[in-house]
Design an enzyme around this catalytic site. Structure first.
Site, mmCIF file in Angstrom:
data_model
loop_
_atom_site.group_PDB
_atom_site.id
_atom_site.type_symbol
_atom_site.label_atom_id
_atom_site.label_comp_id
_atom_site.label_asym_id
_atom_site.label_seq_id
_atom_site.Cartn_x
_atom_site.Cartn_y
_atom_site.Cartn_z
ATOM 1 N N LYS C 104 48.361 34.593 30.193
ATOM 2 C CA LYS C 104 47.176 35.091 30.423
ATOM 3 C C LYS C 104 47.500 36.905 30.655
ATOM 4 O O LYS C 104 47.810 36.880 31.678
ATOM 5 C CB LYS C 104 46.119 34.601 31.574
ATOM 6 N N GLY C 165 35.753 38.202 41.214
ATOM 7 C CA GLY C 165 35.528 38.094 42.363
ATOM 8 C C GLY C 165 34.149 38.391 42.893
ATOM 9 O O GLY C 165 33.778 38.233 44.085
ATOM 10 N N ALA C 191 36.010 35.664 34.583
ATOM 11 C CA ALA C 191 35.605 36.608 35.819
ATOM 12 C C ALA C 191 34.016 36.996 36.021
ATOM 13 O O ALA C 191 33.243 37.333 35.032
ATOM 14 C CB ALA C 191 36.145 38.096 35.771
ATOM 15 N N GLY C 192 33.627 36.830 37.166
ATOM 16 C CA GLY C 192 32.282 37.073 37.419
ATOM 17 C C GLY C 192 31.201 36.055 37.904
ATOM 18 O O GLY C 192 30.245 36.171 38.344
ATOM 19 N N SER C 214 37.557 32.275 41.954
ATOM 20 C CA SER C 214 36.758 32.560 43.077
ATOM 21 C C SER C 214 35.391 31.566 43.430
ATOM 22 O O SER C 214 35.118 31.046 44.401
ATOM 23 C CB SER C 214 36.341 33.976 43.397
#
Lengths: 270, 270, 270, 270
Positions: C104, C165, C191-192, C214
């Site tokens: 990644k 995050g 992400a997000g 997260s």
């Protein structure tokens, strides 16, 4: 340079009142009368709402004195009432005290959220209209309730954008648009405005005017925010009349020169 | 009545240019020069972008003739370019043709969405800055790319709100706010504006100016929308400086009279 | 009762990998390996990303040991790299250390926002693809950059929903939809994500899978959130295939009995 | 792999009913009973609402026959009523016809938008509760009205997300959250759901269950959408209990390896 001197919005008639400004100011949250005076001037407003207790002091230097000096109309409100009975009583007192039959009807259903109680509001509106008041009815954004208030004879229906003092803006612009389509009396956005784009959006959704208090009185610079709101209300009103472009997910070119430029044809030599 | 004559926004410096209006107009989509002239006047703009091909005709009645007459600055753009090479070539032609080293750099990565190609844009920006151009760089709303463009020496970074001509408004205001915080050069919102509240929101997010074309040129009434945008840009600028109230889910009363009104104390008799 | 045993999503092929789960888990933010193990099990994931430093410890009780025990594939990532050079170096180390050519690719352009640097990412992707890596490329939500990454030969393109995050969800679903339409390789939201509805929305916008860290590792109850995300990803995938109803402002009745009920015809007596 | 067999949501008690599924299905919009049967099975629902007229035919192959066969509970609704009087009459007929004192109370205030009339709804609810009905009250998203309905003794309060059949999703999640905090009876999202993420969001906002009709019955593939909704409702329920991460504008790294990687320490040789 940045004057907008030839903006000439058509006058707005609410009951017996004719306004050329589409911005109505509340005084809740104000801590300094001098600042309020500047904010009133900067806003261009012609109508200011006042809670009854605030205006009982009519002496020099009082809020009322200030408002009279600025020449704005005063619209007493029934802020703080939790029942139709209380609101009707307070409206009657306001009529006596101010010699006006205009009243902003506000019946709160919950002290925490300050959301309106529509059942009590409808009850009070019916009584007050019967007694000859010109009722400006604060309500939630439910189109069916708004239509009932209009059918009762309120001179203006005033849906919220979001809870009083929340600064959350216009939670449900679709409801405002439906209200505007279904009512014949003026629709005034009341409560929830946080910043200028919220006020513009309310007008674009079809509101005829915007009422706000905290957004100005509790801003860091109330007169500057008052002026911002004035510009925003005009902007939103104009934009609605100007006929906006549709939203489309995929772009339509904003120039007709889309596609590779024909450099040769422009200059003779690429 | 609704004049805003004492709005005095501080001048905005972009490279060698000083603007007192924060609204920049594009000419893409215009079909009638007379209407454009009215829109330019109503907008109060001092800077108008033009695709190179449009301005090659400089005779009486041409777009260029019109713009010279209105006294606005012309900002040639590289609309329609798909590579850095094309954009650089076109910018050089524009410099010759107009005697200006200002250029709005626009390199499109996809003819369908008209989204910018940031790699080609960065390449072209580097070359053009080296050659002494004042580059106004159209880009997407990515903060890292925006900072790279600023670091290369662009005089303005121009992130989109949403795709060109989409009227979708500001898809990601957070990105605009991050860009504003991280850059020292002016940030100009470019593309995506549909209506006045979008323009106000862009300014509230921190943009220093707004560039739009279709929102005005393709509105049903371009001059009215131009004026709306002018008011909106001022409104948003003022609102940002005025320090808005925070958003909070639960209400804070907008009057200090929350709680049941003490009817007795107000009037002596309930 | 609430089993969903017959959900049979078609397998997803990413490079040489075939996944039956559409949820990929990151390990960033985890503080307790036991909890991670439970979360991995609850998520149903078959692929877990790990930053290189974390996996250097391969002894009993290490993160790597745990992941091997659970049988998931490990996808090393280049988290923490700020340049193409660093990322390429780290990818090579990962290949040696893990015997996998999957990586990644993550090149951060700003330590504050953790947003990706697309220029460095494109550079690194080109090199890594040339060296035979299967590159899963983390990027922003720009469709043009996404297409470039696909054209370079990345096996998956991984746009963000919002910053790493942040828990802000999908800032721009339109961009995700455009990316999905323009690419042939799998698109993985990366992400997000903050909560389950965000993951469902990403899948509805067309993503083939969702990667999150997260949202699970920092939730109050990571295994419960892992299961929530698994359900949400399946829900979103199914909903997209099921063909949702259009959005329309005005209602269409959800019963065919709209209009006054004919009480008489139903009962014989009104 | 993708089973979710150990999701064990706690049972939900609504009046005398105990449900293990949090998804309630409406039948409005269905055109094919076979497809409905598959959708009911795929949804896992235990409760299906039916407009009175539809269920008067109880013979083989009828809607009622089908529902009895699938073993779900039937909840008659008063769809199509415009006044309290009509709704009360219809509820009484339903009680006779079905031998159930459960009723979904729906009083429409506007045939165009199908928005509820809260005044008539409150009136009808009071009467029906007095007569021993278990009232599931459809209402708008106003927290004050919702609390009144609960105070009257309704066993469930069912706020809309957006207008019936609109597919607009949850217009005002904040209102749903306030309703959930202020009521003790179950809150069931009713109306407006378009796709799976809407259902998940409703549950995350605190709803105890979701009722939907058109989103499934009018989807291109109703059984697939029914399953999507089942997963989404579970996802949202779990996510709420799992304690989501806060939203923050600026990122917090999802790996602990933020900052430049220490390549040397990982491998011995950089």
């Amino acid at each position: 340079m940045s004057d907008a001197t030839d903006v000439l919005l058509p006058p707005l008639r609410i009951g017996s009142l004719t306004l050329t400004s589409r911005l109505i100011l509340g005084t809740g949250g104000i801590t300094n009368l001098e600042v309020l005076e500047q904010a009133v001037a900067a806003s261009g407003t012609e109508l200011v709402t006042v809670a009854l207790r605030r205006v009982t002091d009519r002496g020099p230097g009082s809020l009322l004195d200030l408002l009279e000096r600025t020449g704005v109309e005063v619209l007493p409100n029934t802020a703080g009432c939790a029942t139709a009975t209380e609101a009707v009583q307070l409206a009657r007192l306001a009529r006596e005290a101010f010699g006006t039959r205009r009243v902003k009807l506000e019946v709160i259903g919950d002290e925490h959220t300050l959301l309106p109680d529509v059942v009590e509001t409808l009850d009070a509106a019916e009584t007050l209209v019967d007694e000859g008041f010109e009722v400006f009815a604060y309500t939630n954004d439910d189109p069916v309730t708004a239509l009932r208030l209009a059918d009762l004879g309120c001179v203006a229906v005033m849906p919220l954008g979001s809870p009083i003092g929340s600064g959350m803006g216009i939670a449900n612009p679709t409801n405002l648009a439906i209200i505007r389509e279904q009512l014949e009396v003026p629709v005034v956005l009341d409560a929830g405005i946080g910043t200028a784009s919220d006020a513009a959006l309310a007008m674009e959704a079809g509101c005829d005017a915007v009422l706000l208090a905290s957004a100005v009185t509790r801003a860091q610079d109330p007169p500057a925010m008052a002026r911002a709101m004035r510009c925003a209300v005009e902007a939103g009103w104009l934009a609605r009349r100007a006929g906006r472009i549709p939203r489309r997910r995929f772009a339509v070119a904003s120039t007709t020169d889309v596609g590779r430029p024909q450099l040769g044809s422009a200059s003779g030599t690429p």
